[in-house]
Structures are given as C-alpha cells and as structure tokens.
Design a protein around this motif. Structure first.
Motif, PDB file in Angstrom:
ATOM      1  N   GLU A  55       0.886  -1.168   0.000  1.00 46.87           N
ATOM      2  CA  GLU A  55       0.000   0.000   0.000  1.00 46.87           C
ATOM      3  C   GLU A  55       0.924   1.218   0.000  1.00 46.87           C
ATOM      4  O   GLU A  55       1.931   1.236   0.703  1.00 46.87           O
ATOM      5  CB  GLU A  55      -0.870   0.028   1.255  1.00 46.87           C
ATOM      6  CG  GLU A  55      -1.851  -1.118   1.344  1.00 46.87           C
ATOM      7  CD  GLU A  55      -2.581  -1.136   2.677  1.00 46.87           C
ATOM      8  OE1 GLU A  55      -2.803  -0.049   3.263  1.00 46.87           O
ATOM      9  OE2 GLU A  55      -2.906  -2.239   3.136  1.00 46.87           O
TER      10      GLU A  55
ATOM     11  N   ASP B 170       1.676   5.531   0.239  1.00 48.51           N
ATOM     12  CA  ASP B 170       1.191   6.760   0.863  1.00 48.51           C
ATOM     13  C   ASP B 170       0.836   7.781  -0.216  1.00 48.51           C
ATOM     14  O   ASP B 170       0.956   7.507  -1.416  1.00 48.51           O
ATOM     15  CB  ASP B 170       2.199   7.305   1.886  1.00 48.51           C
ATOM     16  CG  ASP B 170       3.499   7.814   1.284  1.00 48.51           C
ATOM     17  OD1 ASP B 170       3.603   7.986   0.050  1.00 48.51           O
ATOM     18  OD2 ASP B 170       4.455   8.051   2.067  1.00 48.51           O
TER      19      ASP B 170
ATOM     20  N   LYS C  48       3.898   2.438   2.155  1.00 48.85           N
ATOM     21  CA  LYS C  48       3.377   2.767   3.488  1.00 48.85           C
ATOM     22  C   LYS C  48       3.243   1.499   4.319  1.00 48.85           C
ATOM     23  O   LYS C  48       3.662   1.447   5.463  1.00 48.85           O
ATOM     24  CB  LYS C  48       2.024   3.459   3.362  1.00 48.85           C
ATOM     25  CG  LYS C  48       1.380   3.783   4.676  1.00 48.85           C
ATOM     26  CD  LYS C  48       0.030   4.445   4.481  1.00 48.85           C
ATOM     27  CE  LYS C  48      -0.617   4.698   5.841  1.00 48.85           C
ATOM     28  NZ  LYS C  48      -1.930   5.300   5.686  1.00 48.85           N
ATOM     29  N   THR C  49       2.664   0.452   3.712  1.00 51.46           N
ATOM     30  CA  THR C  49       2.502  -0.848   4.367  1.00 51.46           C
ATOM     31  C   THR C  49       2.876  -1.933   3.365  1.00 51.46           C
ATOM     32  O   THR C  49       2.466  -1.876   2.209  1.00 51.46           O
ATOM     33  CB  THR C  49       1.043  -1.055   4.832  1.00 51.46           C
ATOM     34  OG1 THR C  49       0.684   0.024   5.696  1.00 51.46           O
ATOM     35  CG2 THR C  49       0.882  -2.370   5.557  1.00 51.46           C
TER      36      THR C  49
ATOM     37  N   ARG D 193       3.227  -6.270   3.040  1.00 54.99           N
ATOM     38  CA  ARG D 193       3.005  -7.604   3.606  1.00 54.99           C
ATOM     39  C   ARG D 193       3.788  -8.598   2.754  1.00 54.99           C
ATOM     40  O   ARG D 193       3.551  -8.694   1.548  1.00 54.99           O
ATOM     41  CB  ARG D 193       1.522  -7.936   3.602  1.00 54.99           C
ATOM     42  CG  ARG D 193       0.749  -7.146   4.637  1.00 54.99           C
ATOM     43  CD  ARG D 193      -0.743  -7.470   4.582  1.00 54.99           C
ATOM     44  NE  ARG D 193      -1.496  -6.678   5.539  1.00 54.99           N
ATOM     45  CZ  ARG D 193      -1.874  -5.423   5.339  1.00 54.99           C
ATOM     46  NH1 ARG D 193      -1.586  -4.813   4.207  1.00 54.99           N
ATOM     47  NH2 ARG D 193      -2.549  -4.762   6.264  1.00 54.99           N
TER      48      ARG D 193
ATOM     49  N   ARG E 144       4.510  -7.936   8.368  1.00 57.70           N
ATOM     50  CA  ARG E 144       3.834  -6.682   8.033  1.00 57.70           C
ATOM     51  C   ARG E 144       4.816  -5.570   8.369  1.00 57.70           C
ATOM     52  O   ARG E 144       5.310  -5.484   9.495  1.00 57.70           O
ATOM     53  CB  ARG E 144       2.556  -6.504   8.831  1.00 57.70           C
ATOM     54  CG  ARG E 144       1.912  -5.142   8.561  1.00 57.70           C
ATOM     55  CD  ARG E 144       0.769  -4.859   9.505  1.00 57.70           C
ATOM     56  NE  ARG E 144       0.419  -3.454   9.431  1.00 57.70           N
ATOM     57  CZ  ARG E 144      -0.721  -3.000   8.952  1.00 57.70           C
ATOM     58  NH1 ARG E 144      -1.638  -3.833   8.519  1.00 57.70           N
ATOM     59  NH2 ARG E 144      -0.947  -1.697   8.930  1.00 57.70           N
TER      60      ARG E 144
ATOM     61  N   ASP F  59       5.328  -1.432   8.429  1.00 54.04           N
ATOM     62  CA  ASP F  59       4.701  -0.119   8.389  1.00 54.04           C
ATOM     63  C   ASP F  59       5.817   0.915   8.335  1.00 54.04           C
ATOM     64  O   ASP F  59       6.622   1.007   9.276  1.00 54.04           O
ATOM     65  CB  ASP F  59       3.820   0.109   9.623  1.00 54.04           C
ATOM     66  CG  ASP F  59       2.593  -0.783   9.616  1.00 54.04           C
ATOM     67  OD1 ASP F  59       1.840  -0.737   8.616  1.00 54.04           O
ATOM     68  OD2 ASP F  59       2.389  -1.525  10.593  1.00 54.04           O
ATOM     69  N   TYR F  60       5.873   1.660   7.227  1.00 55.80           N
ATOM     70  CA  TYR F  60       6.844   2.741   7.078  1.00 55.80           C
ATOM     71  C   TYR F  60       6.238   3.986   7.717  1.00 55.80           C
ATOM     72  O   TYR F  60       5.233   4.499   7.247  1.00 55.80           O
ATOM     73  CB  TYR F  60       7.179   2.974   5.608  1.00 55.80           C
ATOM     74  CG  TYR F  60       7.971   1.834   5.002  1.00 55.80           C
ATOM     75  CD1 TYR F  60       9.355   1.827   5.075  1.00 55.80           C
ATOM     76  CD2 TYR F  60       7.335   0.772   4.374  1.00 55.80           C
ATOM     77  CE1 TYR F  60      10.089   0.779   4.532  1.00 55.80           C
ATOM     78  CE2 TYR F  60       8.058  -0.281   3.829  1.00 55.80           C
ATOM     79  CZ  TYR F  60       9.439  -0.274   3.910  1.00 55.80           C
ATOM     80  OH  TYR F  60      10.166  -1.307   3.379  1.00 55.80           O
ATOM     81  N   LEU F  61       6.852   4.466   8.791  1.00 59.04           N
ATOM     82  CA  LEU F  61       6.284   5.557   9.593  1.00 59.04           C
ATOM     83  C   LEU F  61       6.921   6.904   9.313  1.00 59.04           C
ATOM     84  O   LEU F  61       6.457   7.919   9.827  1.00 59.04           O
ATOM     85  CB  LEU F  61       6.421   5.215  11.079  1.00 59.04           C
ATOM     86  CG  LEU F  61       5.806   3.873  11.481  1.00 59.04           C
ATOM     87  CD1 LEU F  61       6.125   3.552  12.926  1.00 59.04           C
ATOM     88  CD2 LEU F  61       4.309   3.874  11.226  1.00 59.04           C
TER      89      LEU F  61
ATOM     90  N   MET G 126      10.405   2.542  10.891  1.00 57.40           N
ATOM     91  CA  MET G 126       9.570   1.445  10.439  1.00 57.40           C
ATOM     92  C   MET G 126       9.227   0.530  11.611  1.00 57.40           C
ATOM     93  O   MET G 126      10.020   0.393  12.529  1.00 57.40           O
ATOM     94  CB  MET G 126      10.224   0.558   9.374  1.00 57.40           C
ATOM     95  CG  MET G 126      11.435   1.004   8.755  1.00 57.40           C
ATOM     96  SD  MET G 126      12.367  -0.137   7.658  1.00 57.40           S
ATOM     97  CE  MET G 126      11.375  -1.489   7.277  1.00 57.40           C
ATOM     98  N   ASP G 127       8.046  -0.064  11.548  1.00 57.76           N
ATOM     99  CA  ASP G 127       7.648  -1.134  12.454  1.00 57.76           C
ATOM    100  C   ASP G 127       7.478  -2.384  11.611  1.00 57.76           C
ATOM    101  O   ASP G 127       6.882  -2.337  10.534  1.00 57.76           O
ATOM    102  CB  ASP G 127       6.315  -0.821  13.146  1.00 57.76           C
ATOM    103  CG  ASP G 127       6.450   0.166  14.294  1.00 57.76           C
ATOM    104  OD1 ASP G 127       7.591   0.569  14.613  1.00 57.76           O
ATOM    105  OD2 ASP G 127       5.414   0.533  14.868  1.00 57.76           O
TER     106      ASP G 127
ATOM    107  N   ARG H 242      10.932  -2.416  16.029  1.00 53.94           N
ATOM    108  CA  ARG H 242      10.770  -0.984  15.774  1.00 53.94           C
ATOM    109  C   ARG H 242      12.132  -0.427  15.421  1.00 53.94           C
ATOM    110  O   ARG H 242      13.069  -0.517  16.210  1.00 53.94           O
ATOM    111  CB  ARG H 242      10.193  -0.282  16.997  1.00 53.94           C
ATOM    112  CG  ARG H 242       8.790  -0.744  17.251  1.00 53.94           C
ATOM    113  CD  ARG H 242       8.060   0.160  18.201  1.00 53.94           C
ATOM    114  NE  ARG H 242       6.668  -0.252  18.197  1.00 53.94           N
ATOM    115  CZ  ARG H 242       5.947  -0.378  19.284  1.00 53.94           C
ATOM    116  NH1 ARG H 242       6.461  -0.087  20.453  1.00 53.94           N
ATOM    117  NH2 ARG H 242       4.700  -0.767  19.193  1.00 53.94           N
TER     118      ARG H 242
END
Length: 187
Positions: A133, A135, A141-142, A144, A149, A151-153, A167-168, A177
C-alpha cells in the motif's frame, strides 16, 4: 543467551515531506544502490523480552555486517555474510556459522529477524511479490511479505533519495521498531 535490554523510547527523528511521485522516480536508483551503511535504534518486542539495541549495518553488494549492541555498548551480536558464508559472533565472543542468517539468529537469541529481506525493506524496496500500500507521495506505506507486516512511519531525504527513517515490522509474536538516525550511501 540473556541480553539486558531497555525499552525503546520515542524517536526524535523528524521526517521531511516528499513531493508527490518522488519515490517511484527514484525506485531504480534504490535498486542499484548496493553499498550503504546506517546507524539506528532497534526495539525488539517478544513474549519473553522487550528492549532496545543500537544497530549498525554496512551493506557491500551481497555482503553485509550487522552489529547489535546494548545500551552500554556491549556486543549483543555481530552478524556478517562474506562471500556466501554467514557467521555470527555472540556476546561471549563465540563464533557460529549457518546457511541461513534468520535461522541462526533465532536459534541463538530467540529473536525473529528477517535479515535477508531487511537489506531491501530497509531501503523502502518491497519485493515484486510483496503486497504494498502506498502513501499520498507514492512511497511504500505498508508491505506484507513472507508473513511480515511492515509499516513505514517516516522518510527522510538523503543525497537526493527518500529513504525510510522509521519502520515497524511484525510477524507472529515478534515486533521490531526501527528508528534510523544516520544513512551513508556509497561509503
């Protein structure tokens, strides 16, 4: 192996805003980027452990060195791949070898670290078969992939490229993290 870890606290890294579409324009450059290094904080959360380590990673083509140290600078592990040989030096200075870095780290520490995929994911490059996904600026952004999973923060601009700053990553009962404090490209 018992490693004293401290809980990862907030990250002071401030990501910049990227212009729309800039990540896709730089994707081929990122794919060709084969020599880099970074420093980061790595939080590890498992059912049995919760803590923080300093991470230094140096990538040279297909070879790498990943060094993890605790808050007082003592080595937790030093993992490397040189000419196809994977070696881990533990906190006691003992050398261990294996064919698979992820399995070796897990066997010795209980930590599930996706070492081989992380070399790409850490640059913000999902694999072709990964579910992604994006941004509003067209950056991952996400993601899988392989049961993980991501998550780019946050992203930051380094030498004209937008690279992840936070990233998480989560897989089963493991959460990682990552807060990157310094990137160096083509060191």
């Amino acid at each position: 192996m018992c490693v004293a870890l401290l809980l990862l606290s907030g990250c002071a890294y401030r990501a910049q805003e990227a212009p729309a579409g800039s990540w896709q324009a730089q994707q081929s450059t990122l794919e060709q980027l084969r020599d880099w290094q970074l420093s980061a904080r790595l939080g590890i959360i498992t059912p049995d452990e919760r803590g923080s380590l300093s991470l230094f990673w140096r990538q040279e083509r297909d070879d790498y060195r990943m060094n993890l140290t605790n808050v007082v600078g003592k080595r937790a592990l030093d993992l490397s791949r040189r000419r196809g040989t994977i070696q881990l030096i533990d906190s006691e200075g003992q050398r261990h070898s294996a064919d698979n870095a992820r399995d070796l780290v897990y066997r010795l520490t209980g930590w599930d670290l996706p070492v081989e995929q992380l070399a790409h994911w850490i640059k913000g490059l999902p694999g072709e078969a990964d579910q992604v996904e994006y941004d509003a600026d067209g950056r991952p952004k996400t993601v899988r992939a392989h049961g993980w999973r991501l998550d780019y923060l946050g992203y930051t601009r380094i030498d004209g490229l937008w690279l992840p700053s936070r990233m998480d990553l989560s897989h089963n009962t493991t959460t990682l993290r990552l807060a990157i404090s310094q990137w160096e490209l083509n060191p």
